[in-house]
Design a protein around this motif. Sequence first.
Motif, PDB file in Angstrom:
ATOM      1  N   PRO A 202      15.478  13.008  -0.628  1.00  0.00           N
ATOM      2  CA  PRO A 202      15.028  13.847  -1.748  1.00  0.00           C
ATOM      3  C   PRO A 202      15.272  13.239  -3.122  1.00  0.00           C
ATOM      4  CG  PRO A 202      17.097  14.674  -0.859  1.00  0.00           C
ATOM      5  CD  PRO A 202      16.655  13.565   0.053  1.00  0.00           C
ATOM      6  N   LEU A 203      15.965  12.121  -3.175  1.00  0.00           N
ATOM      7  CA  LEU A 203      16.320  11.519  -4.455  1.00  0.00           C
ATOM      8  C   LEU A 203      15.289  10.506  -4.939  1.00  0.00           C
ATOM      9  CD1 LEU A 203      20.108  10.798  -3.728  1.00  0.00           C
ATOM     10  CD2 LEU A 203      19.117  12.832  -4.822  1.00  0.00           C
ATOM     11  N   LEU A 204      14.406  10.076  -4.048  1.00  0.00           N
ATOM     12  CA  LEU A 204      13.550   8.930  -4.335  1.00  0.00           C
ATOM     13  C   LEU A 204      12.178   9.335  -4.849  1.00  0.00           C
ATOM     14  CD1 LEU A 204      14.537   6.904  -1.186  1.00  0.00           C
ATOM     15  CD2 LEU A 204      14.850   6.094  -3.540  1.00  0.00           C
ATOM     16  N   ALA A 205      11.647   8.475  -5.721  1.00  0.00           N
ATOM     17  CA  ALA A 205      10.305   8.688  -6.259  1.00  0.00           C
ATOM     18  C   ALA A 205       9.265   8.233  -5.246  1.00  0.00           C
ATOM     19  CB  ALA A 205      10.142   7.912  -7.562  1.00  0.00           C
ATOM     20  N   LYS A 206       8.104   8.886  -5.260  1.00  0.00           N
ATOM     21  CA  LYS A 206       7.025   8.519  -4.342  1.00  0.00           C
ATOM     22  C   LYS A 206       6.097   7.456  -4.919  1.00  0.00           C
ATOM     23  CE  LYS A 206       6.971  12.759  -1.620  1.00  0.00           C
ATOM     24  NZ  LYS A 206       6.165  13.859  -1.047  1.00  0.00           N
ATOM     25  N   ALA A 207       6.256   7.150  -6.186  1.00  0.00           N
ATOM     26  CA  ALA A 207       5.421   6.121  -6.807  1.00  0.00           C
ATOM     27  C   ALA A 207       5.780   4.748  -6.257  1.00  0.00           C
ATOM     28  CB  ALA A 207       5.608   6.144  -8.322  1.00  0.00           C
ATOM     29  N   LYS A 208       4.803   3.848  -6.223  1.00  0.00           N
ATOM     30  CA  LYS A 208       5.036   2.480  -5.785  1.00  0.00           C
ATOM     31  C   LYS A 208       6.064   1.839  -6.696  1.00  0.00           C
ATOM     32  CE  LYS A 208       2.444  -1.154  -3.695  1.00  0.00           C
ATOM     33  NZ  LYS A 208       1.356  -2.109  -3.770  1.00  0.00           N
ATOM     34  N   ALA A 209       6.973   1.048  -6.129  1.00  0.00           N
ATOM     35  CA  ALA A 209       8.050   0.446  -6.911  1.00  0.00           C
ATOM     36  C   ALA A 209       8.192  -1.012  -6.500  1.00  0.00           C
ATOM     37  CB  ALA A 209       9.356   1.197  -6.698  1.00  0.00           C
ATOM     38  N   ASN A 210       7.401  -1.886  -7.112  1.00  0.00           N
ATOM     39  CA  ASN A 210       7.383  -3.287  -6.708  1.00  0.00           C
ATOM     40  C   ASN A 210       8.774  -3.915  -6.821  1.00  0.00           C
ATOM     41  OD1 ASN A 210       4.654  -3.070  -6.300  1.00  0.00           O
ATOM     42  ND2 ASN A 210       4.072  -4.092  -8.206  1.00  0.00           N
ATOM     43  N   GLY A 211       9.235  -4.459  -5.696  1.00  0.00           N
ATOM     44  CA  GLY A 211      10.525  -5.121  -5.672  1.00  0.00           C
ATOM     45  C   GLY A 211      11.694  -4.186  -5.457  1.00  0.00           C
ATOM     46  N   PHE A 212      11.435  -2.885  -5.362  1.00  0.00           N
ATOM     47  CA  PHE A 212      12.502  -1.911  -5.195  1.00  0.00           C
ATOM     48  C   PHE A 212      12.151  -0.941  -4.063  1.00  0.00           C
ATOM     49  CE2 PHE A 212      12.981  -3.562  -9.453  1.00  0.00           C
ATOM     50  CZ  PHE A 212      14.356  -3.727  -9.561  1.00  0.00           C
ATOM     51  N   ILE A 213      13.048   0.006  -3.812  1.00  0.00           N
ATOM     52  CA  ILE A 213      12.898   0.962  -2.720  1.00  0.00           C
ATOM     53  C   ILE A 213      12.382   2.279  -3.274  1.00  0.00           C
ATOM     54  CG2 ILE A 213      14.217   2.342  -1.052  1.00  0.00           C
ATOM     55  CD1 ILE A 213      16.143  -0.110  -0.858  1.00  0.00           C
ATOM     56  N   ASN A 214      11.371   2.844  -2.612  1.00  0.00           N
ATOM     57  CA  ASN A 214      10.886   4.169  -3.001  1.00  0.00           C
ATOM     58  C   ASN A 214      10.951   5.120  -1.800  1.00  0.00           C
ATOM     59  OD1 ASN A 214       8.702   3.483  -1.390  1.00  0.00           O
ATOM     60  ND2 ASN A 214       7.170   3.681  -3.003  1.00  0.00           N
ATOM     61  N   TYR A 215      10.401   6.295  -1.971  1.00  0.00           N
ATOM     62  CA  TYR A 215      10.422   7.330  -0.936  1.00  0.00           C
ATOM     63  C   TYR A 215       9.802   6.825   0.367  1.00  0.00           C
ATOM     64  CZ  TYR A 215       9.181  11.753   1.366  1.00  0.00           C
ATOM     65  OH  TYR A 215       9.032  12.775   2.263  1.00  0.00           O
TER      66      TYR A 215
END
Length: 485
Positions: A202-215
Amino acid sequence: MKKINIFLVGILLIGFSSCNKDFLDFPPTNQTNAETSIETAADAKVMMAGLMRNMTSSSYYGRDFIMYADAKGGDLTVYSRGRGLDGLYSFDHSPTVGSYSGFWNQIYFCIRQVNNLLENIEKLQVAGSLENFDNVKGQALTARAMMYFDLVRLYGKTYLHEKSAFGVPNITKTLDAYAQSLRATVEENYTQILKDLTDATPLLAKAKANGFINYYANAAMLARVNLNMGKNSEALTAAQEVINTTAYSLYSNSNWVSSWTTAFGSESIFELGIYPSEGDLGNSSLSMYLRRKGHGNSNALGFFMASDYFLDRLKADPNDVRWGVMSNDEISSSHMGASYKYSGDVAIKGDGKTTPTAVNIKVIRLSEMYLIAAEAALPTDKTLAAGYLNKIRSRAPNLAPATEATINIDMILEERSRELFTEGHRYFDLLRLNKTITFNDELGGVPIANRPKSIDRTFYKTILPISQAEINANPGIKAQQNPEY
């Protein structure tokens, strides 16, 4: 003399590991250690960038972890000994020589960074900080789950067959210099992995996150972990959540090959950035280990090449688009065993950076989610399973589509091999499904003394030993050494 703990040993040994660039060598933008105090969400993001950078170490996703599963899973073979990492293929492991302790040291080093970051965030929140740390906290928890998932598969037996066996120490808080943690069970490790992933969701964003972790990277990890636990319904649900989002799309057959020349493409759910000044291993990179000997650089030694068993899978369709990242190796001009995923393409273009060895590591791709969905659906809905499989199987356009009547686990495994070649999966797939692994030793004519030509999960060297250096630092773990070592 008092003993020091696993993390301090790791920090000391990492600096002396061959071909491993210490994180302190890199520019200050991404080198910050998570032990540093943070005051703002921006500080925490910098710490997360440093963690992502450390995950690209040669002892982790930057090279060795990717090589591990294909070298041990029978999809790769060696032409000659002594070129580098051939001990993975030959299973030359003991606590004192060939323990590959870099995995233990580097991954626990990264876990320590995660734990420090999470504790710093908690302190600020308790003190009443109004900063929003949710996304970084979710990334840190997901990264820790990923690290423990990797560690327990390296050092512990498979969950489905021996979950009561020793896994690895579960460390979820920073320890003092004299702490000596013992190994948890495989089941306890998986319990912690699932807790971290579910806490992070529930803490993570659903947007694409190049190089990082998302939902969706978190959901993809839930799919992987649940599949390894035999929890097919949960694995299917998680995989479908990623498949059904519009954030990602499968590469078409016409752009599958060119996708390797592109950073952060439409299939990349979690991709670690490699840059010329940050993380490029150069002559020690995956590019150099997998391309043809001498191609583009005299330091390209042809360390590993595709086995005939893997090539036979591709030969099932000469028009399979995945031939596009293969080229001939030193066996002959017609033996297409050199892999160029980590060179961008067979022309060694890289993925848009100034050096062709600075190619990103595609840790989780959308195609894997389709293959997980196919496997997870197989026991209860073969039509659904075939539909997911055919999305990837169509990359070999002359192969007959899977149907409810023809689909089986071996068909899915073969497709995983073709699609995920040199991406770090094959060995773990065969172990968790209790399949026999056969090695193409005769291709290079290299004598192998420490393992038979074929093995299964009962072979004691299917998991790594705890290194003698770790035992010296933590004597209590000696009694928990993996059997027969």
